[in-house]
Design an enzyme around this catalytic site. Sequence first.
Site, mmCIF file in Angstrom:
data_model
loop_
_atom_site.group_PDB
_atom_site.id
_atom_site.type_symbol
_atom_site.label_atom_id
_atom_site.label_comp_id
_atom_site.label_asym_id
_atom_site.label_seq_id
_atom_site.Cartn_x
_atom_site.Cartn_y
_atom_site.Cartn_z
ATOM 1 N N ASP A 28 0.851 -1.195 0.000
ATOM 2 C CA ASP A 28 0.000 0.000 0.000
ATOM 3 C C ASP A 28 0.886 1.243 0.000
ATOM 4 O O ASP A 28 1.893 1.314 0.707
ATOM 5 C CB ASP A 28 -0.927 -0.003 1.216
ATOM 6 C CG ASP A 28 -2.074 0.972 1.060
ATOM 7 O OD1 ASP A 28 -3.218 0.516 0.899
ATOM 8 O OD2 ASP A 28 -1.823 2.204 1.103
ATOM 9 N N ASN A 84 -12.899 -3.092 2.183
ATOM 10 C CA ASN A 84 -13.919 -2.050 2.277
ATOM 11 C C ASN A 84 -14.829 -2.141 1.064
ATOM 12 O O ASN A 84 -14.361 -2.191 -0.070
ATOM 13 C CB ASN A 84 -13.258 -0.675 2.352
ATOM 14 C CG ASN A 84 -12.480 -0.502 3.644
ATOM 15 O OD1 ASN A 84 -12.953 -0.862 4.716
ATOM 16 N ND2 ASN A 84 -11.264 0.022 3.539
ATOM 17 N N THR A 92 -12.273 3.536 -1.508
ATOM 18 C CA THR A 92 -11.830 4.625 -2.375
ATOM 19 C C THR A 92 -11.401 4.137 -3.752
ATOM 20 O O THR A 92 -11.454 4.903 -4.713
ATOM 21 C CB THR A 92 -10.651 5.395 -1.742
ATOM 22 O OG1 THR A 92 -9.568 4.490 -1.490
ATOM 23 C CG2 THR A 92 -11.069 6.058 -0.439
ATOM 24 N N HIS A 97 -10.154 -5.390 -3.496
ATOM 25 C CA HIS A 97 -8.840 -5.573 -2.893
ATOM 26 C C HIS A 97 -8.992 -5.927 -1.427
ATOM 27 O O HIS A 97 -9.938 -5.504 -0.767
ATOM 28 C CB HIS A 97 -7.972 -4.308 -3.038
ATOM 29 C CG HIS A 97 -8.600 -3.056 -2.530
ATOM 30 N ND1 HIS A 97 -9.570 -2.354 -3.225
ATOM 31 C CD2 HIS A 97 -8.425 -2.370 -1.367
ATOM 32 C CE1 HIS A 97 -9.947 -1.295 -2.524
ATOM 33 N NE2 HIS A 97 -9.270 -1.285 -1.383
HETATM 34 P P1 5GP Z 1 -9.736 1.440 0.177
HETATM 35 O O1 5GP Z 1 -9.818 2.751 0.902
HETATM 36 O O2 5GP Z 1 -10.445 1.495 -1.154
HETATM 37 O O3 5GP Z 1 -10.132 0.233 0.990
HETATM 38 O O4 5GP Z 1 -8.204 1.197 -0.087
HETATM 39 C C1 5GP Z 1 -7.499 1.757 -1.136
HETATM 40 C C2 5GP Z 1 -6.050 1.678 -0.743
HETATM 41 O O5 5GP Z 1 -5.278 1.896 -1.908
HETATM 42 C C3 5GP Z 1 -5.617 2.735 0.277
HETATM 43 O O6 5GP Z 1 -5.091 2.089 1.430
HETATM 44 C C4 5GP Z 1 -4.567 3.554 -0.468
HETATM 45 O O7 5GP Z 1 -3.492 3.960 0.354
HETATM 46 C C5 5GP Z 1 -4.128 2.599 -1.558
HETATM 47 N N1 5GP Z 1 -3.664 3.258 -2.780
HETATM 48 C C6 5GP Z 1 -4.278 4.302 -3.421
HETATM 49 N N2 5GP Z 1 -3.577 4.628 -4.533
HETATM 50 C C7 5GP Z 1 -2.513 3.787 -4.578
HETATM 51 C C8 5GP Z 1 -1.415 3.642 -5.502
HETATM 52 O O8 5GP Z 1 -1.295 4.344 -6.501
HETATM 53 N N3 5GP Z 1 -0.511 2.675 -5.224
HETATM 54 C C9 5GP Z 1 -0.612 1.861 -4.114
HETATM 55 N N4 5GP Z 1 0.342 0.933 -3.938
HETATM 56 N N5 5GP Z 1 -1.636 1.968 -3.242
HETATM 57 C C10 5GP Z 1 -2.566 2.919 -3.467
#
Ligand code: 5GP
Length: 111
Positions: A28, A84, A92, A97
């Site tokens: 992440d 999530n 987001t 994932h």
């Molecule tokens: P969500 O909030 O959808 O459960 O998790 C999305 C995750 O993707 C977040 O923890 C965020 O830090 C991660 N993330 C967002 N953009 C990128 C990216 O460009 N590269 C990586 N490796 N992680 C990302």
Amino acid sequence: MCLFCKIVAGEIPSTKVYEDETVLAFRDIAPQAPTHILVIPKAHIASVADVTAENSAVVAHVFEVIAKVAAAEGLTDGYRVVSNCGDHAGQTVHHLHFHILGGRQLNLEMA
Ligand code: 5GP
Ligand code: ZN
């Protein structure tokens, strides 16, 4: 193409920790724990709400990879797996994932 589809395609760089034909695991970009890895199916599935009988085999495989990656990271004291789904969960990136969070005592919130 969504953000994680771009990561799968190599259009956006990532720090990969595991890859095979159908699943990718990478670190992440904003880690919330000493170990914070995302495990995704390479095929686009928007969220847990979009898992069906037709695509669930890859989700089973994702969980095999989660166990393998967690062991390889040395998370012998335990870890958390989080997905999530939708706005109330704060999703987001709308590509399925699973967060692997570990390396410290986790509180009762997500991380
Ligand atoms: P969500 O909030 O959808 O459960 O998790 C999305 C995750 O993707 C977040 O923890 C965020 O830090 C991660 N993330 C967002 N953009 C990128 C990216 O460009 N590269 C990586 N490796 N992680 C990302
Ligand atoms: Zn996608």
